[in-house]
Design a protein around this motif. Structure first.
Motif, PDB file in Angstrom:
ATOM      1  N   PRO A   1       0.824  -1.205   0.000  1.00  0.00           N
ATOM      2  CA  PRO A   1       0.000   0.000   0.000  1.00  0.00           C
ATOM      3  C   PRO A   1       0.860   1.258   0.000  1.00  0.00           C
ATOM      4  O   PRO A   1       2.059   1.219   0.316  1.00  0.00           O
ATOM      5  CB  PRO A   1      -0.781  -0.118   1.314  1.00  0.00           C
ATOM      6  CG  PRO A   1       0.164  -0.851   2.207  1.00  0.00           C
ATOM      7  CD  PRO A   1       0.875  -1.843   1.319  1.00  0.00           C
ATOM      8  N   ALA A   2       0.248   2.365  -0.359  1.00  0.00           N
ATOM      9  CA  ALA A   2       0.945   3.646  -0.266  1.00  0.00           C
ATOM     10  C   ALA A   2       1.113   4.004   1.208  1.00  0.00           C
ATOM     11  O   ALA A   2       0.162   3.992   1.974  1.00  0.00           O
ATOM     12  CB  ALA A   2       0.134   4.727  -0.975  1.00  0.00           C
ATOM     13  N   ILE A   3       2.364   4.301   1.609  1.00  0.00           N
ATOM     14  CA  ILE A   3       2.672   4.703   2.981  1.00  0.00           C
ATOM     15  C   ILE A   3       3.438   6.013   2.895  1.00  0.00           C
ATOM     16  O   ILE A   3       4.556   6.053   2.372  1.00  0.00           O
ATOM     17  CB  ILE A   3       3.506   3.625   3.711  1.00  0.00           C
ATOM     18  CG1 ILE A   3       2.755   2.288   3.719  1.00  0.00           C
ATOM     19  CG2 ILE A   3       3.829   4.062   5.127  1.00  0.00           C
ATOM     20  CD1 ILE A   3       3.577   1.123   4.234  1.00  0.00           C
ATOM     21  N   ASP A   4       2.848   7.095   3.379  1.00  0.00           N
ATOM     22  CA  ASP A   4       3.414   8.427   3.188  1.00  0.00           C
ATOM     23  C   ASP A   4       3.803   9.081   4.508  1.00  0.00           C
ATOM     24  O   ASP A   4       3.108   8.942   5.512  1.00  0.00           O
ATOM     25  CB  ASP A   4       2.386   9.351   2.499  1.00  0.00           C
ATOM     26  CG  ASP A   4       1.914   8.787   1.175  1.00  0.00           C
ATOM     27  OD1 ASP A   4       2.739   8.193   0.477  1.00  0.00           O
ATOM     28  OD2 ASP A   4       0.724   8.948   0.844  1.00  0.00           O
ATOM     29  N   VAL A   5       4.928   9.803   4.479  1.00  0.00           N
ATOM     30  CA  VAL A   5       5.267  10.721   5.564  1.00  0.00           C
ATOM     31  C   VAL A   5       4.753  12.090   5.137  1.00  0.00           C
ATOM     32  O   VAL A   5       5.125  12.596   4.075  1.00  0.00           O
ATOM     33  CB  VAL A   5       6.784  10.772   5.814  1.00  0.00           C
ATOM     34  CG1 VAL A   5       7.104  11.836   6.862  1.00  0.00           C
ATOM     35  CG2 VAL A   5       7.282   9.416   6.279  1.00  0.00           C
TER      36      VAL A   5
ATOM     37  N   VAL B   1       4.526  -5.036   6.546  1.00  0.00           N
ATOM     38  CA  VAL B   1       5.061  -4.043   5.611  1.00  0.00           C
ATOM     39  C   VAL B   1       4.946  -2.648   6.215  1.00  0.00           C
ATOM     40  O   VAL B   1       5.886  -1.839   6.155  1.00  0.00           O
ATOM     41  CB  VAL B   1       4.304  -4.107   4.272  1.00  0.00           C
ATOM     42  CG1 VAL B   1       4.748  -2.979   3.345  1.00  0.00           C
ATOM     43  CG2 VAL B   1       4.533  -5.457   3.593  1.00  0.00           C
ATOM     44  N   PHE B   2       3.799  -2.354   6.811  1.00  0.00           N
ATOM     45  CA  PHE B   2       3.591  -1.053   7.431  1.00  0.00           C
ATOM     46  C   PHE B   2       4.534  -0.854   8.615  1.00  0.00           C
ATOM     47  O   PHE B   2       5.166   0.210   8.773  1.00  0.00           O
ATOM     48  CB  PHE B   2       2.141  -0.911   7.877  1.00  0.00           C
ATOM     49  CG  PHE B   2       1.858   0.355   8.629  1.00  0.00           C
ATOM     50  CD1 PHE B   2       1.948   1.586   7.996  1.00  0.00           C
ATOM     51  CD2 PHE B   2       1.523   0.328   9.974  1.00  0.00           C
ATOM     52  CE1 PHE B   2       1.700   2.761   8.683  1.00  0.00           C
ATOM     53  CE2 PHE B   2       1.272   1.490  10.673  1.00  0.00           C
ATOM     54  CZ  PHE B   2       1.364   2.718  10.023  1.00  0.00           C
ATOM     55  N   ALA B   3       4.658  -1.868   9.463  1.00  0.00           N
ATOM     56  CA  ALA B   3       5.545  -1.762  10.626  1.00  0.00           C
ATOM     57  C   ALA B   3       6.984  -1.510  10.189  1.00  0.00           C
ATOM     58  O   ALA B   3       7.681  -0.659  10.771  1.00  0.00           O
ATOM     59  CB  ALA B   3       5.453  -3.038  11.470  1.00  0.00           C
TER      60      ALA B   3
ATOM     61  N   VAL C   1       7.424   2.124   8.987  1.00  0.00           N
ATOM     62  CA  VAL C   1       7.491   3.069  10.106  1.00  0.00           C
ATOM     63  C   VAL C   1       8.887   3.062  10.720  1.00  0.00           C
ATOM     64  O   VAL C   1       9.495   4.119  10.966  1.00  0.00           O
ATOM     65  CB  VAL C   1       6.434   2.727  11.165  1.00  0.00           C
ATOM     66  CG1 VAL C   1       6.655   3.559  12.431  1.00  0.00           C
ATOM     67  CG2 VAL C   1       5.032   2.950  10.617  1.00  0.00           C
ATOM     68  N   LYS C   2       9.422   1.879  10.977  1.00  0.00           N
ATOM     69  CA  LYS C   2      10.754   1.776  11.565  1.00  0.00           C
ATOM     70  C   LYS C   2      11.808   2.411  10.658  1.00  0.00           C
ATOM     71  O   LYS C   2      12.707   3.123  11.117  1.00  0.00           O
ATOM     72  CB  LYS C   2      11.102   0.302  11.823  1.00  0.00           C
ATOM     73  CG  LYS C   2      10.205  -0.372  12.860  1.00  0.00           C
ATOM     74  CD  LYS C   2      10.536  -1.863  12.956  1.00  0.00           C
ATOM     75  CE  LYS C   2       9.597  -2.572  13.912  1.00  0.00           C
ATOM     76  NZ  LYS C   2       9.860  -4.036  13.974  1.00  0.00           N
ATOM     77  N   LYS C   3      11.686   2.153   9.356  1.00  0.00           N
ATOM     78  CA  LYS C   3      12.648   2.702   8.416  1.00  0.00           C
ATOM     79  C   LYS C   3      12.597   4.229   8.401  1.00  0.00           C
ATOM     80  O   LYS C   3      13.619   4.909   8.372  1.00  0.00           O
ATOM     81  CB  LYS C   3      12.359   2.151   7.014  1.00  0.00           C
ATOM     82  CG  LYS C   3      13.383   2.551   5.966  1.00  0.00           C
ATOM     83  CD  LYS C   3      12.977   2.053   4.584  1.00  0.00           C
ATOM     84  CE  LYS C   3      12.978   0.529   4.555  1.00  0.00           C
ATOM     85  NZ  LYS C   3      12.661   0.042   3.174  1.00  0.00           N
ATOM     86  N   ALA C   4      11.376   4.771   8.442  1.00  0.00           N
ATOM     87  CA  ALA C   4      11.225   6.224   8.428  1.00  0.00           C
ATOM     88  C   ALA C   4      11.842   6.852   9.671  1.00  0.00           C
ATOM     89  O   ALA C   4      12.530   7.883   9.608  1.00  0.00           O
ATOM     90  CB  ALA C   4       9.747   6.591   8.331  1.00  0.00           C
TER      91      ALA C   4
ATOM     92  N   ALA D   1       0.868  -7.462  14.157  1.00  0.00           N
ATOM     93  CA  ALA D   1       2.012  -6.721  13.617  1.00  0.00           C
ATOM     94  C   ALA D   1       2.082  -5.330  14.250  1.00  0.00           C
ATOM     95  O   ALA D   1       3.173  -4.815  14.537  1.00  0.00           O
ATOM     96  CB  ALA D   1       1.890  -6.611  12.099  1.00  0.00           C
ATOM     97  N   PHE D   2       0.918  -4.725  14.498  1.00  0.00           N
ATOM     98  CA  PHE D   2       0.875  -3.409  15.118  1.00  0.00           C
ATOM     99  C   PHE D   2       1.345  -3.475  16.569  1.00  0.00           C
ATOM    100  O   PHE D   2       2.051  -2.569  17.046  1.00  0.00           O
ATOM    101  CB  PHE D   2      -0.549  -2.850  15.046  1.00  0.00           C
ATOM    102  CG  PHE D   2      -0.633  -1.369  15.241  1.00  0.00           C
ATOM    103  CD1 PHE D   2      -0.512  -0.507  14.170  1.00  0.00           C
ATOM    104  CD2 PHE D   2      -0.805  -0.828  16.515  1.00  0.00           C
ATOM    105  CE1 PHE D   2      -0.582   0.867  14.339  1.00  0.00           C
ATOM    106  CE2 PHE D   2      -0.869   0.537  16.696  1.00  0.00           C
ATOM    107  CZ  PHE D   2      -0.755   1.393  15.604  1.00  0.00           C
ATOM    108  N   GLU D   3       0.966  -4.531  17.270  1.00  0.00           N
ATOM    109  CA  GLU D   3       1.413  -4.698  18.659  1.00  0.00           C
ATOM    110  C   GLU D   3       2.937  -4.805  18.727  1.00  0.00           C
ATOM    111  O   GLU D   3       3.566  -4.258  19.640  1.00  0.00           O
ATOM    112  CB  GLU D   3       0.769  -5.941  19.262  1.00  0.00           C
ATOM    113  CG  GLU D   3      -0.720  -5.768  19.569  1.00  0.00           C
ATOM    114  CD  GLU D   3      -1.351  -7.044  20.060  1.00  0.00           C
ATOM    115  OE1 GLU D   3      -0.688  -8.110  19.958  1.00  0.00           O
ATOM    116  OE2 GLU D   3      -2.491  -7.009  20.548  1.00  0.00           O
TER     117      GLU D   3
END
Length: 552
Positions: A412-416, A457-459, A462-465, A497-499
């Motif tokens: 999915p698109a994940i934007d900062v 993928v989302f988690a 976030v970590k990478k950002a 994954a969110f936890e």
């Protein structure tokens, strides 16, 4: 509830009746051909134009969609029943009736439980591949008929091709001449005078030629005697194991008809500004198929070509379908002798030209240019349907649909977001760069539901950002805001994954907040134990203002 024959007025009565005569001229030759494709007598195709057509026309919400057996449905019937009984036998016909009834029941269940969305899994590439495979299989049989070559029309595709090639030496010159002339008239006539029912013209002219020149004695195959009389009400009596054996093919027929029928119904409703009801349309298909199974016909679907022809003729009601039913009944009562000398090469030419668009050549070319993966999905479905079978083809279609869905959902698109807080202002996609929204604050938007395919993928994004923001010299990230506007749902795997992400954020001493949380998503966060004491904000701008000032 919409009344039957909605849209019919005194002003358009004559136009609708005229369109009905046109539909009659188009449908009769095609349905005779489709019945032969299905391995059934011509009457099975004609019976579909009477009781099933009347029932459907009075029950459907669409004012224009024409219901009838089509080439794809006929091929599915032949390929699925051919392994259970010999084509042309009484058992074969009985199984076709039972299959139509099962389809009818499935349509009714889809309507009652509002499950029509299941057909959405049959995306355009899948439909193009599946129908294209069936169409090519049909085309080989029709070419053999046009050449006067005898092959096993119920056999596998490779066997048909081999039979056609090895049988070329037995081709009948008169059959070839009739076919060539028929194809030329059909193609040229459609191009220059599209309003003329050229299929009927070809049928009449070819029949006259066969009778006058006595070409049946020269080896030209003809339709033969067609039993006179109206369809009789009946009910298939077969063993329960045979009912079960027909379910997979009935599912395939139901899903293909649902996907195509609802799409065509909605498109014409939107084009001409009248309402349609998908569940009522499914209900009408259900009644129509049960009527088909109880009146000596076979599975009924939507006819895109005939619907388009009625639209071009100016029809905006279901009256032409009732005219079609009445005209077919009169033909069966008083005119079946006219059908006996119809040459099979002409029927083959009519059906062959009609199914050419179903090969999907233009669609495949467009897919190749636009999306190679979608092209591959369609090509695989085409090849499986063609070389393995229609039922494996529909199974592969669903598997490919799920793979395609998972592939897209997993990325999915994940934007900062920019410091303005506006949803459309994004620093980047995929959150790989070392930017922050505001000093010490990152606002990240996930443009999809959070579920098993994209949770990790989302988690990771976030970590990478967060890591890259620190590495880029922007100072430590102390606040993370997740924009929840596009997160409409969270499943259990996505929650796990969110936890894990929450544990990582706590270890990194980063506070988590949410913004623009939908009410249903809030309830889901609470139910999954993810909201906790984390702050929530109405807008991203409000979150940035509060967190930068340290008010949160």
């Amino acid at each position: 509830m919409q009344k039957p024959l909605a849209g019919l007025t005194r002003k358009n009565l004559v136009r609708e009746l005229t369109a009905g005569v046109t539909l009659l001229a188009i449908a009769i030759p095609l349905n005779i051909g489709y019945a032969q494709i299905a391995g059934l007598p011509p009457t099975a195709g004609l019976y579909a134009l009477i009781v099933p057509t009347i029932v459907y026309a009075l029950a459907v919400s669409s004012r224009q969609l024409v219901a009838s057996p089509d080439a794809a449905a006929a091929a599915l019937v032949a390929s699925s029943i051919g392994g259970l009984a010999a084509a042309g036998s009484a058992d074969y016909a009985t199984l076709a009736l039972a299959q139509a009834i099962i389809c009818g029941v499935m349509f009714l269940l889809l309507a009652v439980f509002k499950l029509g969305f299941l057909a959405n899994f049959l995306s355009k590439p899948i439909l193009v591949g599946f129908v294209g495979g069936l169409a090519l299989d049909i085309l080989v049989s029709q070419i053999a008929k046009m050449l006067g070559v005898k092959i096993d029309s119920g056999g596998e595709f490779v066997d048909k091709v081999v039979g056609l090639v090895t049988g070329l030496g037995t081709a009948n010159l008169w059959s070839i001449a009739i076919s060539a002339g028929s194809v030329a008239v059909l193609l040229l006539g459609k191009r220059f005078l599209g309003q003329v029912p050229w299929a009927l013209v070809v049928l009449v002219a070819a029949t006259v030629l066969v009778v006058v020149a006595q070409l049946a004695d020269a080896g030209v195959d003809v339709l033969g005697e067609v039993p006179a009389g109206p369809p009789a009400l009946t009910w298939p009596v077969i063993d329960w194991t045979m009912w079960l054996a027909l379910i997979p093919s009935a599912i395939a027929l139901t899903l293909v008809t649902t996907a195509e029928g609802l799409l065509v119904s909605r498109s014409y409703g939107e084009k001409h500004g009248y309402p349609t009801s998908p569940n009522r349309d499914l209900f009408a298909f259900g009644l129509g198929n049960i009527a088909a199974g109880a009146s000596g016909s076979f599975a009924v679907g939507s006819s895109t070509s005939r619907t388009a022809a009625m639209d071009q003729a100016g029809s905006r009601t279901q009256l032409p379908s009732l005219v079609l039913a009445a005209g077919t009944l009169l033909l069966l009562l008083f005119g079946t002798a006219l059908l006996a000398d119809i040459p099979s090469p002409a029927i083959g030419a009519i059906v062959g030209v009609a199914i050419l668009p179903l090969l999907g050549i233009k669609d495949f070319a467009a897919l190749w240019k636009v999306d190679r993966f979608e092209f591959a999905v369609g090509a695989v479905c085409f090849l499986v349907t063609l070389f393995v079978g229609s039922i494996p083809g529909i199974v592969v279609a669903f598997v490919l649909a799920l793979i395609n869905l998972a592939k897209r959902a997993a990325n999915p698109a994940i934007d900062v977001l920019e410091a303005s807080g506006e949803p459309g202002d994004s620093l980047l996609e995929g959150a790989p760069k070392g930017d922050v929204t505001a000093p010490g604050v990152i606002v990240i938007r996930l443009a999809a539901p959070l579920f098993f395919a994209n949770g990790s993928v989302f988690a990771d994004a976030v970590k990478k950002a967060v890591r890259r923001a620190s590495e880029a010299g922007n100072g430590p990230v102390r606040q993370l805001v997740i924009d929840m506007e596009a997160v409409t749902d969270i499943d259990v795997t996505g929650a796990e994954a969110f936890e894990a992400l929450l544990v990582w954020l706590e270890r990194e001493k980063i506070d988590l907040s949410f913004s623009r949380v939908r009410p249903d998503a809030r309830e889901r966060l609470i139910a999954l134990g993810l909201l906790g004491a984390h702050a929530t904000f109405e807008t991203n701008r409000a979150a940035i203002a509060a967190l930068v000032k340290g008010d949160a």
